[in-house]
Design an enzyme around this catalytic site. Structure first.
Site, PDB file in Angstrom:
ATOM      1  N   PRO A  58     131.677 103.218 -33.254  1.00  0.00           N
ATOM      2  CA  PRO A  58     130.972 104.317 -33.917  1.00  0.00           C
ATOM      3  C   PRO A  58     130.441 105.366 -32.959  1.00  0.00           C
ATOM      4  O   PRO A  58     129.822 105.047 -31.938  1.00  0.00           O
ATOM      5  CB  PRO A  58     129.827 103.590 -34.634  1.00  0.00           C
ATOM      6  CG  PRO A  58     130.411 102.271 -34.975  1.00  0.00           C
ATOM      7  CD  PRO A  58     131.296 101.918 -33.798  1.00  0.00           C
ATOM      8  N   CYS A  59     130.703 106.622 -33.307  1.00  0.00           N
ATOM      9  CA  CYS A  59     130.464 107.700 -32.355  1.00  0.00           C
ATOM     10  C   CYS A  59     129.431 108.713 -32.825  1.00  0.00           C
ATOM     11  O   CYS A  59     129.273 109.761 -32.215  1.00  0.00           O
ATOM     12  CB  CYS A  59     131.785 108.422 -32.080  1.00  0.00           C
ATOM     13  SG  CYS A  59     132.609 109.017 -33.570  1.00  0.00           S
ATOM     14  N   GLN A  60     128.695 108.417 -33.907  1.00  0.00           N
ATOM     15  CA  GLN A  60     127.733 109.404 -34.398  1.00  0.00           C
ATOM     16  C   GLN A  60     126.711 109.796 -33.332  1.00  0.00           C
ATOM     17  O   GLN A  60     126.195 110.899 -33.324  1.00  0.00           O
ATOM     18  CB  GLN A  60     126.978 108.858 -35.611  1.00  0.00           C
ATOM     19  CG  GLN A  60     127.859 108.663 -36.845  1.00  0.00           C
ATOM     20  CD  GLN A  60     128.333 107.226 -36.955  1.00  0.00           C
ATOM     21  OE1 GLN A  60     128.590 106.585 -35.944  1.00  0.00           O
ATOM     22  NE2 GLN A  60     128.449 106.733 -38.171  1.00  0.00           N
ATOM     23  N   ASN A  79     136.846 108.014 -29.147  1.00  0.00           N
ATOM     24  CA  ASN A  79     135.516 108.556 -29.398  1.00  0.00           C
ATOM     25  C   ASN A  79     135.588 110.077 -29.535  1.00  0.00           C
ATOM     26  O   ASN A  79     136.636 110.674 -29.283  1.00  0.00           O
ATOM     27  CB  ASN A  79     134.557 108.161 -28.270  1.00  0.00           C
ATOM     28  CG  ASN A  79     133.152 107.908 -28.765  1.00  0.00           C
ATOM     29  OD1 ASN A  79     132.533 108.781 -29.352  1.00  0.00           O
ATOM     30  ND2 ASN A  79     132.647 106.695 -28.534  1.00  0.00           N
TER      31      ASN A  79
END
Length: 323
Positions: free
Chosen positions: A73-75, A113
């Site tokens: 996850p790249c938030q 990413n």
């Protein structure tokens, strides 16, 4: 060669890796709709539904896993987010992924990413992720590159960072990222040829009134000043380009990055001719999914799954290079 993928989403990367000749051992995601999509399209593969931190990955150690990969996850690093980076608990998942690497010790690992990872904290974050997380024990030769999908026959202006680590004990190998194609970019017109009919979101009549005045490739700036102020409201004087607002795609160009929600005010991707967003199957074409690839869940979930995916063709190109 085989692979284990965590945070698989709808399976764009894994589908591409399979097309390249790699065999999936395990696919994982925390979202139930993503997992149902994976089950529909990868019926003979083990699917782990839940956080990858709960996987018993010791059974893939001792040489049983050739490649470990995932879109962790790249938030935390996204331009659209607040860019807290590793101070955000979601950023800690990269640390958890590094623990997985150290336990399994795959021949190769690969992470996808957002490009914001390269510039976050003036480049210090990418250095920390590589030196203090992924390669803390100095076991891997690590390379990374910003991949521009439009340069690889994918009809979309999507950019993603790919990080690849190769076990040093195997020898001094370098990973060669896919070379950019010399062919002209694939346009929306080419990509949507004979696209199957499917469900899709709709714009309210109030928005359609404005889109009728936007030419292909245009956006809100094509309205007259009164209409601009009327549609943007307080945003009219807020500064910034805001070119995603009332954005109509052009047949003769690649698509803008496919996003998770095609009809929100800052993420609009209007069809080149018709006053509507791209449908599910049109969006999937932009991500190079096969037309028979099944997406499960609500329409909004399907849009989200497609928007979060790695383009299948990019997965295939990377897979060939990994092999």
């Amino acid at each position: 060669m085989n692979f284990v993928e965590v945070c698989s989403g709808a399976g764009g990367l894994s589908s591409g890796l399979e097309k390249s000749g790699l065999k999936p051992l395990l696919l994982n995601d925390i979202d139930k709709n993503c997992c149902n999509t994976l089950r529909e399209n990868h019926p003979n593969v083990e699917i782990f539904e839940g956080s990858f931190t709960d996987i018993d990955y010791t059974k893939y150690s001792n040489g049983k896993c050739d490649i470990l990969c995932g879109g962790v996850p790249c938030q935390s690093f996204s331009y659209a987010g607040n860019q807290k980076g590793l101070k955000d608990k979601r950023g800690d998942l990269i640390v958890k992924f590094s623990e997985m690497i150290n336990t399994i010790r795959p021949k190769i690992f690969m992470i996808e990413n957002v490009k914001g990872l390269l510039t976050h904290d003036k480049g210090n974050t990418i250095k920390y992720v590589i030196n203090e997380c992924l390669n803390k024990n100095n076991m891997y030769n690590i390379q990374y590159k910003l991949i521009k999908c439009v340069q690889h026959g994918i009809p979309q202006k999507r950019e993603r960072v790919i990080i690849v680590g190769m076990l040093k004990s195997l020898g001094e190998y370098n990973f060669n990222f896919p070379e950019a194609s010399e062919a002209d970019p694939v346009t929306i017109k080419e990509a949507l040829k004979n696209v199957p009919h499917s469900i899709g979101a709709k714009y309210p009549e109030k928005k359609i009134k404005y889109f009728k005045k936007i030419p292909p490739g245009g956006c809100w700036i094509n309205l007259n000043e009164e209409e601009q102020k009327e549609y943007l409201g307080k945003g009219y004087s807020s500064g910034g380009g805001k070119r995603g607002i009332l954005r109509r795609l052009s047949w003769d160009e690649p698509c803008l990055t496919i996003l998770c929600s095609p009809a929100q005010k800052n993420t609009e991707r209007c069809h080149p001719d018709e006053n509507r967003p791209l449908t599910i199957r049109e969006s999937a074409r932009m991500q190079t999914f096969d037309d028979n690839y099944v997406f499960t869940g609500s329409m909004s979930s399907q849009y989200s799954q497609i928007g979060n995916a790695v383009p299948v063709k990019m997965g295939e190109l990377l897979g060939k290079q990994l092999i």
